[in-house]
Write an enzyme that holds these catalytic residues in place. Structure first.
Site, mmCIF file in Angstrom:
data_model
loop_
_atom_site.group_PDB
_atom_site.id
_atom_site.type_symbol
_atom_site.label_atom_id
_atom_site.label_comp_id
_atom_site.label_asym_id
_atom_site.label_seq_id
_atom_site.Cartn_x
_atom_site.Cartn_y
_atom_site.Cartn_z
ATOM 1 N N GLU A 1 0.824 -1.202 0.000
ATOM 2 C CA GLU A 1 0.000 0.000 0.000
ATOM 3 C C GLU A 1 0.868 1.266 0.000
ATOM 4 O OE1 GLU A 1 -3.685 1.849 2.683
ATOM 5 O OE2 GLU A 1 -2.260 0.463 3.600
ATOM 6 N N LYS B 1 -10.440 2.540 -1.665
ATOM 7 C CA LYS B 1 -10.547 1.906 -0.346
ATOM 8 C C LYS B 1 -11.870 2.243 0.331
ATOM 9 C CE LYS B 1 -7.678 1.385 3.834
ATOM 10 N NZ LYS B 1 -6.354 1.757 4.404
ATOM 11 N N CYS C 1 -5.730 -2.771 2.728
ATOM 12 C CA CYS C 1 -5.385 -2.733 4.149
ATOM 13 C C CYS C 1 -6.587 -2.958 5.065
ATOM 14 C CB CYS C 1 -4.647 -1.440 4.464
ATOM 15 S SG CYS C 1 -3.660 -1.538 6.002
#
Length: 292
Positions: free
Chosen positions: A43, A116, A153
């Site tokens: 990331e 995300k 994540c």
């Protein structure tokens, strides 16, 4: 037998973006030399993990998709090596900012962006200051080698992410990651982090690949030691390949796609689902979502 070789990589980052991208390219090339066809960088690998701070100047790092030098460089690299690269980048879209991944196919083509969905906001991980919640929904792309689903994540802690990606047809789920020590809480989450994702792989009979960063990064008032431990899990949750907590490396594993189909047919996990009973998942309180 239809197979695909996937790779996870992990590296430390410095304040110079060019050096970080050079290092990422070296590790991607290393993974390709090992036979990898789908290669996952970590990331936000272009920079230090700037979300340790809540500083407006860091918003200047973000770049739009069009004309983005990082994406263009990764596109050329993917085309040269005939590999698929899910590229994590800080995206500016008009007045919005997103933590995003561009899926780059093996001919360098841009297949699309995932933004995300789950945004954390804890000491040292102040992502709500930097990013808006993603608005793309969960996405799966048909690449040259297989169908790839991506979360980013914090997304990896939510079983709904992995289940939706599996339902959408992902052959493998990939999570670029930046996780390490907790600046306030005295806890090492490495084992828990891996166990949760191994459970996702097993529950969905879908291989999973996680790439985390390593090294110590100092923010304005906090410090994080990123614990690496990147890994590739098979469709039964077993570890197929793993990296240490401090080594800069790429790891690879060979996935038998036909075997995954056989497993899913044998276990009937998807056949026996009951979506009509899952309404509470659409609420915050597990009941109605309203106060009574």
């Amino acid at each position: 037998m239809v197979e695909v070789v996937v790779a996870a990589m992990q590296m430390s980052c410095v304040s110079d973006p060019d050096k970080n991208v050079d290092k990422a390219e070296r590790l991607i090339r290393e993974a390709a030399e090992k036979g990898a066809q789908v290669i996952l960088p970590q990331e936000l690998f272009q920079t230090l993990y700037f979300c340790q701070n809540q500083n407006l100047r860091d918003l200047g790092i973000a770049k739009p998709v069009e004309g983005n030098p990082l994406l263009e460089r990764m596109s050329k690299l993917a085309d040269e090596l005939s590999v698929v690269i899910p590229v994590s980048f800080f995206e500016k879209a008009n007045q919005a900012y997103f933590n995003s991944v561009m899926m780059v196919d093996s001919d360098g083509a841009f297949l699309g962006v995932y933004r995300k969905s789950h945004i954390p906001n804890d000491p040292g991980y102040w992502e709500k200051f930097c990013f808006s919640p993603g608005d793309t929904g969960f996405r799966v792309w048909k690449t040259k080698y297989c169908r790839v689903g991506v979360g980013i994540c914090w997304d990896q802690w939510f079983p709904e992410t992995a289940r939706i990606l599996a339902l959408k047809g992902a052959d493998i789920i990939m999570y670029p990651t930046a996780i390490g020590s907790e600046p306030v809480y005295n806890v090492d989450t490495a084992g828990h982090w891996r166990m949760v994702m191994r459970g996702h792989a097993a529950a969905n009979m879908t291989p999973l690949c996680a790439s985390n960063r390593i090294g110590v990064e100092k923010g304005e008032s906090t410090e994080i030691t990123f614990y690496g431990s990147s890994f590739i899990a098979g469709p039964d949750g077993s570890i197929l390949a793993e990296a240490g907590r401090e080594e800069e490396t790429s790891i690879t594993a060979r996935i038998d796609l036909d075997h995954i189909v056989e497993m899913r047919h044998s276990f009937h996990v998807f056949r026996d689902r009951r979506p009509d009973l899952y309404g509470p998942l659409l609420t915050m309180d597990g009941v109605t979502g309203s106060v009574k």
